[in-house]
Motif scaffolding. Sequence first.
Motif, mmCIF file in Angstrom:
data_model
loop_
_atom_site.group_PDB
_atom_site.id
_atom_site.type_symbol
_atom_site.label_atom_id
_atom_site.label_comp_id
_atom_site.label_asym_id
_atom_site.label_seq_id
_atom_site.Cartn_x
_atom_site.Cartn_y
_atom_site.Cartn_z
ATOM 1 N N SER A 1 0.814 -1.223 0.000
ATOM 2 C CA SER A 1 0.000 0.000 0.000
ATOM 3 C C SER A 1 0.843 1.266 0.000
ATOM 4 O O SER A 1 0.484 2.266 -0.620
ATOM 5 N N CYS A 2 1.976 1.231 0.710
ATOM 6 C CA CYS A 2 2.795 2.451 0.825
ATOM 7 C C CYS A 2 3.393 2.848 -0.511
ATOM 8 O O CYS A 2 3.824 3.997 -0.675
ATOM 9 N N LEU A 3 3.426 1.937 -1.492
ATOM 10 C CA LEU A 3 3.928 2.269 -2.829
ATOM 11 C C LEU A 3 2.826 2.816 -3.719
ATOM 12 O O LEU A 3 3.038 3.068 -4.901
ATOM 13 N N CYS B 1 0.793 4.395 5.099
ATOM 14 C CA CYS B 1 0.740 3.290 6.056
ATOM 15 C C CYS B 1 2.106 2.926 6.607
ATOM 16 O O CYS B 1 2.239 1.980 7.381
ATOM 17 N N ARG B 2 3.148 3.675 6.220
ATOM 18 C CA ARG B 2 4.493 3.354 6.701
ATOM 19 C C ARG B 2 4.601 3.515 8.209
ATOM 20 O O ARG B 2 3.813 4.218 8.830
ATOM 21 N N TYR B 3 5.632 2.925 8.785
ATOM 22 C CA TYR B 3 5.807 3.009 10.251
ATOM 23 C C TYR B 3 5.867 4.459 10.733
ATOM 24 O O TYR B 3 5.438 4.769 11.839
ATOM 25 N N PRO C 1 -4.291 -3.113 -3.052
ATOM 26 C CA PRO C 1 -3.319 -2.598 -2.081
ATOM 27 C C PRO C 1 -3.377 -3.382 -0.778
ATOM 28 O O PRO C 1 -4.462 -3.668 -0.281
ATOM 29 N N VAL C 2 -2.199 -3.720 -0.240
ATOM 30 C CA VAL C 2 -2.150 -4.461 1.019
ATOM 31 C C VAL C 2 -0.990 -3.935 1.870
ATOM 32 O O VAL C 2 0.111 -3.747 1.363
ATOM 33 N N CYS C 3 -1.250 -3.722 3.146
ATOM 34 C CA CYS C 3 -0.170 -3.425 4.101
ATOM 35 C C CYS C 3 -0.201 -4.497 5.187
ATOM 36 O O CYS C 3 -1.067 -4.475 6.070
ATOM 37 N N PRO C 4 0.715 -5.447 5.148
ATOM 38 C CA PRO C 4 0.697 -6.534 6.135
ATOM 39 C C PRO C 4 0.760 -6.042 7.572
ATOM 40 O O PRO C 4 0.135 -6.636 8.462
ATOM 41 N N GLU C 5 1.506 -4.973 7.806
ATOM 42 C CA GLU C 5 1.663 -4.519 9.201
ATOM 43 C C GLU C 5 0.374 -3.889 9.718
ATOM 44 O O GLU C 5 0.029 -4.055 10.896
ATOM 45 N N GLN C 6 -0.349 -3.168 8.871
ATOM 46 C CA GLN C 6 -1.657 -2.656 9.308
ATOM 47 C C GLN C 6 -2.645 -3.807 9.474
ATOM 48 O O GLN C 6 -3.429 -3.830 10.422
ATOM 49 N N LEU D 1 6.123 -5.813 -3.971
ATOM 50 C CA LEU D 1 6.270 -5.351 -2.589
ATOM 51 C C LEU D 1 7.464 -4.416 -2.421
ATOM 52 O O LEU D 1 8.336 -4.328 -3.278
ATOM 53 N N LYS D 2 7.476 -3.748 -1.279
ATOM 54 C CA LYS D 2 8.476 -2.712 -0.980
ATOM 55 C C LYS D 2 9.731 -3.332 -0.380
ATOM 56 O O LYS D 2 9.688 -3.922 0.697
ATOM 57 N N ASP D 3 10.835 -3.161 -1.095
ATOM 58 C CA ASP D 3 12.085 -3.735 -0.610
ATOM 59 C C ASP D 3 12.514 -3.099 0.720
ATOM 60 O O ASP D 3 12.101 -1.991 1.048
ATOM 61 N N PHE D 4 13.303 -3.796 1.447
ATOM 62 C CA PHE D 4 13.951 -3.407 2.716
ATOM 63 C C PHE D 4 13.043 -3.539 3.951
ATOM 64 O O PHE D 4 13.516 -3.475 5.070
ATOM 65 N N SER D 5 11.746 -3.696 3.764
ATOM 66 C CA SER D 5 10.818 -3.777 4.901
ATOM 67 C C SER D 5 10.909 -5.150 5.570
ATOM 68 O O SER D 5 11.075 -6.168 4.892
ATOM 69 N N PRO D 6 10.764 -5.212 6.919
ATOM 70 C CA PRO D 6 10.754 -6.515 7.595
ATOM 71 C C PRO D 6 9.549 -7.374 7.216
ATOM 72 O O PRO D 6 9.562 -8.578 7.413
ATOM 73 N N SER D 7 8.513 -6.755 6.653
ATOM 74 C CA SER D 7 7.381 -7.523 6.124
ATOM 75 C C SER D 7 7.539 -7.755 4.627
ATOM 76 O O SER D 7 7.418 -8.874 4.139
ATOM 77 N N CYS D 8 7.752 -6.670 3.890
ATOM 78 C CA CYS D 8 7.639 -6.693 2.428
ATOM 79 C C CYS D 8 8.962 -6.808 1.682
ATOM 80 O O CYS D 8 8.962 -6.909 0.457
ATOM 81 N N GLY D 9 10.095 -6.803 2.372
ATOM 82 C CA GLY D 9 11.393 -6.844 1.691
ATOM 83 C C GLY D 9 11.473 -7.969 0.663
ATOM 84 O O GLY D 9 11.052 -9.088 0.931
HETATM 85 S S1 SF4 Z 1 4.342 -3.374 5.770
HETATM 86 FE FE1 SF4 Z 1 4.750 -3.262 3.572
HETATM 87 S S2 SF4 Z 1 2.981 -2.117 2.793
HETATM 88 FE FE2 SF4 Z 1 3.034 -1.757 4.986
HETATM 89 S S3 SF4 Z 1 4.209 0.120 5.205
HETATM 90 FE FE3 SF4 Z 1 5.645 -1.572 5.426
HETATM 91 S S4 SF4 Z 1 6.488 -1.860 3.362
HETATM 92 FE FE4 SF4 Z 1 4.633 -0.646 3.154
#
Ligand code: SF4
Length: 146
Positions: A8-10, A15-17, A37-42, A103-111
């Motif tokens: 979603s943040c892309l 929805c970013r931290y 759109p999906v944000c796993p952390e939300q 998905l968004k690279d570098f994220s602990p969820s989406c990397g």
């Molecule tokens: S969990 Fe994924 S979608 Fe949500 S803010 Fe982090 S990188 Fe973006």
Amino acid sequence: MKVCIVSSCLLGLACRYDGKAFVDLSENLKSKYLIVPVCPEQLSGLPTPREKCEIVGGDGFDVLSNRAKVMTESGRDVTDVFIKGAKMTLKICKITNAKIAFLKDFSPSCGVKSIYNGSFSGKKVRGVGVTTALLTKNKIKVEKII
Ligand code: SF4
């Protein structure tokens, strides 16, 4: 039209931290896919903004195998929360019949290719986030959007 999941943040969704978003990068995907759109952390129930988190001791595959943990910067173990977000994302893939996720690279969820190394020092290592690992294990292709 085929369905794709996108972080979603892309898509310009904040929805970013840190409560921010990236610019909407969906333009090139729109002609090929119906975008979900999906944000796993939300989805996991975490608030926005939320504390910065990193995988400590490995990557998303290691988290799923109980060899690594997801920790907040202040030292709280949020491994189960991140696994919950990954499972909910997988469920959305199944509901929508999505076979690919951008998905968004570098994220602990989406990397997708790299993540932060768990020291909260800005250093990155090769590896994937928890959601990327779970989708990959379930034969859903995961790619970087850029
Ligand atoms: S969990 Fe994924 S979608 Fe949500 S803010 Fe982090 S990188 Fe973006």
